[in-house]
Design a protein around this motif. Structure first.
Motif, PDB file in Angstrom:
ATOM      1  N   GLN A 138      24.096  61.130 118.111  1.00 44.44           N
ATOM      2  CA  GLN A 138      23.891  62.574 118.111  1.00 44.44           C
ATOM      3  C   GLN A 138      22.432  62.883 118.404  1.00 44.44           C
ATOM      4  OE1 GLN A 138      25.346  64.500 114.591  1.00 44.44           O
ATOM      5  NE2 GLN A 138      27.230  63.321 114.586  1.00 44.44           N
ATOM      6  N   PHE A 198      20.040  58.761 110.435  1.00 46.15           N
ATOM      7  CA  PHE A 198      19.113  59.765 110.938  1.00 46.15           C
ATOM      8  C   PHE A 198      17.776  59.086 111.180  1.00 46.15           C
ATOM      9  CE2 PHE A 198      16.015  63.243 110.482  1.00 46.15           C
ATOM     10  CZ  PHE A 198      16.415  63.965 111.591  1.00 46.15           C
ATOM     11  N   SER A 217      16.404  64.317 116.005  1.00 49.71           N
ATOM     12  CA  SER A 217      16.108  65.716 116.252  1.00 49.71           C
ATOM     13  C   SER A 217      14.830  65.793 117.091  1.00 49.71           C
ATOM     14  CB  SER A 217      15.903  66.425 114.906  1.00 49.71           C
ATOM     15  OG  SER A 217      15.388  67.718 115.103  1.00 49.71           O
ATOM     16  N   ASP A 226      12.496  62.790 113.461  1.00 51.44           N
ATOM     17  CA  ASP A 226      12.200  63.954 114.290  1.00 51.44           C
ATOM     18  C   ASP A 226      11.102  63.613 115.289  1.00 51.44           C
ATOM     19  OD1 ASP A 226      13.692  66.104 112.675  1.00 51.44           O
ATOM     20  OD2 ASP A 226      12.391  65.207 111.153  1.00 51.44           O
ATOM     21  N   ARG A 277      15.747  71.300 120.382  1.00 51.98           N
ATOM     22  CA  ARG A 277      15.349  72.712 120.330  1.00 51.98           C
ATOM     23  C   ARG A 277      14.115  72.863 121.208  1.00 51.98           C
ATOM     24  NH1 ARG A 277      12.416  76.540 117.052  1.00 51.98           N
ATOM     25  NH2 ARG A 277      11.455  74.892 115.843  1.00 51.98           N
ATOM     26  N   LYS A 323      19.274  65.953 127.015  1.00 53.79           N
ATOM     27  CA  LYS A 323      20.064  65.410 125.914  1.00 53.79           C
ATOM     28  C   LYS A 323      20.847  64.168 126.359  1.00 53.79           C
ATOM     29  CE  LYS A 323      23.415  66.796 122.430  1.00 53.79           C
ATOM     30  NZ  LYS A 323      24.202  67.889 121.869  1.00 53.79           N
ATOM     31  N   TRP A 354      19.887  66.335 118.596  1.00 54.65           N
ATOM     32  CA  TRP A 354      19.682  67.770 118.432  1.00 54.65           C
ATOM     33  C   TRP A 354      18.366  68.115 119.105  1.00 54.65           C
ATOM     34  CZ3 TRP A 354      20.686  65.039 113.647  1.00 54.65           C
ATOM     35  CH2 TRP A 354      22.030  65.068 113.282  1.00 54.65           C
TER      36      TRP A 354
END
Length: 144
Positions: free
Chosen positions: A4, A83, A39, A86, A8, A21, A6
């Motif tokens: 995954q 995870f 992220s 970032d 922005r 992405k 994410w």
């Protein structure tokens, strides 16, 4: 659970987020992740400078900042993605440095992305030897 990503963007610079992405997913696969999440914020020089000063005490803009997570956050059963952390990437710096190094803007952004991913995976570049090793890994991943 699959990889995954994410993303922005709070910069006016043009980036095809769907292509970006997709490229990040391929980068994660090339680094061996099958079950991970990351992220990414694509931002401006003033905003990355503010982040750099606030979290790292450096009062200047930079290309990429990575915030990795500890192994204790990993799901040992593999049911949820790990995870990784970032990334904050300056599109302004990428636009300047791509011209300086003769790269495309897209390549420069992906170069920072690979660099940041390698950092959140635990790679360091704080010595000349480690820096050379990390640059070799980056080049290999980008070539693939």
């Amino acid at each position: 659970m699959p990889l995954q990503v994410w993303v922005r963007k709070d910069s006016s610079r043009r980036v095809n987020l769907a292509r970006f992405k997709k490229a990040v997913l391929r980068i994660l696969e090339k680094t061996g992740w099958k079950n991970a999440a990351i992220s990414i914020l694509l931002t401006t020089d003033p905003k990355i400078r503010k982040t750099n000063k606030h979290f790292l005490g450096h009062d200047y803009a930079t290309d990429v900042i990575s915030f990795g997570r500890d192994a204790k956050f990993k799901n040992q059963k593999g049911e949820e993605p790990v995870f990784l952390g970032d990334l904050v990437i300056s599109l302004d710096t990428a636009a300047c440095e791509c011209r300086e190094y003769g790269n495309t803007f897209s390549y420069e952004v992906l170069f920072y992305t690979v660099h940041g991913i390698l950092h959140v995976m635990g790679n360091e570049d704080n010595t000349p030897q480690k820096s050379k090793r990390m640059l070799r890994k980056q080049a290999l991943i980008l070539k693939q």
